[in-house]
Design a protein around this motif. Sequence first.
Motif, mmCIF file in Angstrom:
data_model
loop_
_atom_site.group_PDB
_atom_site.id
_atom_site.type_symbol
_atom_site.label_atom_id
_atom_site.label_comp_id
_atom_site.label_asym_id
_atom_site.label_seq_id
_atom_site.Cartn_x
_atom_site.Cartn_y
_atom_site.Cartn_z
ATOM 1 N N SER A 151 4.828 4.390 2.063
ATOM 2 C CA SER A 151 4.773 3.288 1.112
ATOM 3 C C SER A 151 5.326 2.047 1.794
ATOM 4 O O SER A 151 6.408 2.097 2.400
ATOM 5 N N TYR A 189 -5.263 6.695 0.869
ATOM 6 C CA TYR A 189 -4.656 5.773 -0.086
ATOM 7 C C TYR A 189 -5.711 5.323 -1.075
ATOM 8 O O TYR A 189 -6.911 5.306 -0.772
ATOM 9 N N LYS A 193 -10.875 5.845 -3.105
ATOM 10 C CA LYS A 193 -10.081 6.513 -2.074
ATOM 11 C C LYS A 193 -10.537 6.054 -0.697
ATOM 12 O O LYS A 193 -11.729 6.071 -0.385
ATOM 13 N N ILE A 203 0.848 -1.181 0.000
ATOM 14 C CA ILE A 203 0.000 0.000 0.000
ATOM 15 C C ILE A 203 0.893 1.242 0.000
ATOM 16 O O ILE A 203 2.047 1.207 0.472
ATOM 17 N N LYS A 204 0.384 2.343 -0.533
ATOM 18 C CA LYS A 204 1.078 3.618 -0.438
ATOM 19 C C LYS A 204 0.049 4.738 -0.416
ATOM 20 O O LYS A 204 -1.070 4.586 -0.925
ATOM 21 N N GLY A 205 0.432 5.847 0.212
ATOM 22 C CA GLY A 205 -0.506 6.952 0.335
ATOM 23 C C GLY A 205 0.176 8.175 0.904
ATOM 24 O O GLY A 205 1.412 8.264 0.967
#
Length: 937
Positions: free
Chosen positions: A313, A336, A342, A297-299
């Motif tokens: 990340s 994310y 979203k 996951i990344k955000g």
Amino acid sequence: MLCKTTLYRLFIAACFMVACLVLPVTKANAQDNSNIKKLIGIAEDYRTRMPAEKLYLHLDRPYYTTYDTLWFKAYLFNASTYSASKQSAKVYVELVNDSSRVVNRFAIPMHSGLGEGYLALDERVPDGTYTLRAYTQWMQNFGEDVFFSKQFYVGKPADQGSWLISEQHQLKTTADGNQINLALRLSSLSKAVIPYRDIEVRLLEGKKTAFKGNFLTNDAGTTEASFNISPKTDTRKLSLQITDKLTKNKYSIPFYPGGQMQDIDLQFMPEGGNLVAGLPSRVGFKAIGEDGLGIDIKGIVKDRSGAQVAAFSSAHNGMGSFNITPQPNEIYTAEYILNNVKHIATLPAASAAGISLKVDNLSSPDSVFADIVATKDAPIVNQRYNLMVQSAGGVYMGVSFKSLSGPNTVRLAKSGFMSGIVSFTLMNEANRPVAQRRVFIDQHDRLNLEINASQNSFLPKDSVAISLNVRDASGQPAIGSFSASITDDSYITNTPDADNIVSCLLLTSELKGHVENPAWYLAGNSAEKAAALDNLMLTQGWAGFDWAQAVLPVKEPAFKPEPNNRLTGNLRNLFNKPVKDAKLNFFTVSKKYGVLVMDTISNAKGEFAFENLPIFDTISYTLRVNNKKDKASGATINLDLFKPADVTANNIRLNPWYLNLNDSLMRGYFNRPQAPRYQGIDMSEVKGKLLKEVKIKADKPAVSIAGYSGFVTKEIFEKELIEAGKTTLFDLLSRKYRNFGIGYLYAESALSKPLMHTEPSLVMGISKVAEVVVDSTNTCIVAGICTTIDPPSDAQTAIDFVKTIGADDVKSIRIVEGLKLFIVVTTRGGHGYFTKSSHNVLAYRPVPYCLPKQFYRPKYSVSNTAINTPRPTLHWEPNLVTDKKGKATLSFFAADKPGRYTVTIEGTDMQGNFGRQTTSISIAAQAAAAGKTEAAK
């Protein structure tokens, strides 16, 4: 000889006295040695009172089928010293299915911290995902996180009609909700499609049916289905259940809709424990998918105004970290994108005032830096604080700060630590922890196991000899106990990153929650793995020593240690007062073991103990208590019985082996030829020729007793009655048979209709229990109303009897149906209705022991030309002991075909050192060279 852990602790103590470990980068305040010594004393006293244990089980292979035997070796350590635990002489082993139900439980005896056992996966263990759980009674004081636990598959052999299932689906959002378009393809283990087969497909949310339909596969073995699911559905509980309507075989698959319904659990863990306004902080995070495993996951992180303050990340298995300096009264959210949707998660709120503890274990190869910073609030800054550094092996050091008016950084040499998790805890004046951080120190000091084959080439059915040479980190020979598994690479895929003795003892045994591929972190010495390991320390807390618990007043442990095979308890009189100086007899009679008689005397507290009982696989005992005059006592016997740990649902939902299977080795393993099987017969123990099975068809056993006759339809045996203890027969029967009870509506016989009656009777459904025959005695004899023909029953006498007699006073119960329904009870004393539930007599059946058994080793000769049965595990050796030169040997017979074998050996010297090694051996039609030893995992 002192073990390695003890040497480390002596070295650390010496260093503490001369302050050789504490190298301040910025000047720390003067140390208060007396307070530090007090905290060290508290920690050592707690370890003395509550010595933690670590347990590891080495299994012979990673997966099995029904009718296989699972072999294992158990290693039980004192967590502080890695020497043999003295707290426990038995380990309880449980097989738990994917419904969190224990399907098998037994104990194994431990000697000097070592034990072995096996688990026969017979027809009572259907295919599915199982968890092997093991623990001691003492370990229950520390919570389930310290138990040994391992998930594995039990597959269904091809001869039981096993299928391979390919499943694909799409999620489409429509005006009517979320529509699932599902496609299934069914095939056999030989990849042949299953055409024109009637199947039932259910979508389950837990136990609730969300969709059900009947389908027919086409000539390609495929079928399709469409259905809607609610947006409120808990996707972590969804599963597909496919039923073959011909064979009734069921296949269950975790089901995740994905798309906009994909659910991610994103958790944030600030370093030290809390975010503090105005203080820079590192925040660890972990993203967990619906299957309980990490997901990448990344955000970004935004403040209340929408401004970006950080980005994140994941680096490995959904884990990572980022830096942030939270501001007062600010709220931070993480955003994310997942499947074009979203998602927003809220970070923990920052405290207005407090302390930040940061520990840097990555920037220097030889030092660890601990940095403590506080806000300017006087009540916080002007307190005295103590930084305690400790591990499972004991307290390394302590630093006392009179105040935290400025930055305080402490540098520690890594050379002073032993391998494992090290905890930094900041304590306030009240000796309460206010911040904590864990790091992992790796000295790469495992035992070095060198494995060599006896020759360069082997042929099928050859005798293969293997030598083991073990040395410690300094190169000296090591005497130790090891277990070895040799598996056939044609059937078994060994995962190098799976948990092993090194990763379990150093890592997973001290972490909460599931750790994916734990051995990966300790293989090699790369910067990537070091950073990933540090993120793991940030996100999954330690399950071992707890300062908050250690400083509390002393309490009696809820679970007692079992240093030998013992039975303890207490005696109480009618007023619940202790009965002292009473004599207890403890005896059993067994055809296999003969007569065993023991006795003891209760102490002033009414407590008693039978120590060092003989170890039997299965046996039941009888206890009787008499007074000083050797007459039956009115005392009640209360045993300290083993209470199994509760089973919590496993959040890890692994896909079954038969779903979308691309592993040809696993398919070949489940599809391999099966040896003949006969229920109740262990083929490895058969000597000579086994005669053909003769099936005898017989009706249900007939019973004619006390004027009644019929056929036995249900039966409760002695084992279950003993386990029920003082539960009354009425409660036991009501619990076991839902239609059993007391009623007014019943039929007198099979020829009559049910009617309402004015007098109650025992009933099974709408059938009256015409009689409860106890030791061939009718109720009419007790009531004095017997006649010679069709004896009448006294319903109230029967009710009173089953409501007062204890289950452990009864040997067997049979429910018999004929013209009339009646119950036959056989008591232990044989006194019929005059049997009284005795408080001074108690039947006891302990958790059965699994005693060691020799692994089956086939022998080949010139005259023996029969094809060998495929053997996924070619050899299992649980007792490979090295001599004073560090050497040991083992041998086994190769199979009858060319192939490649994996040899896995792991173990310990029980002095703080342990290790693992693998190698490979090739068997060919012509001589083949033994494979080179691989690096330790």
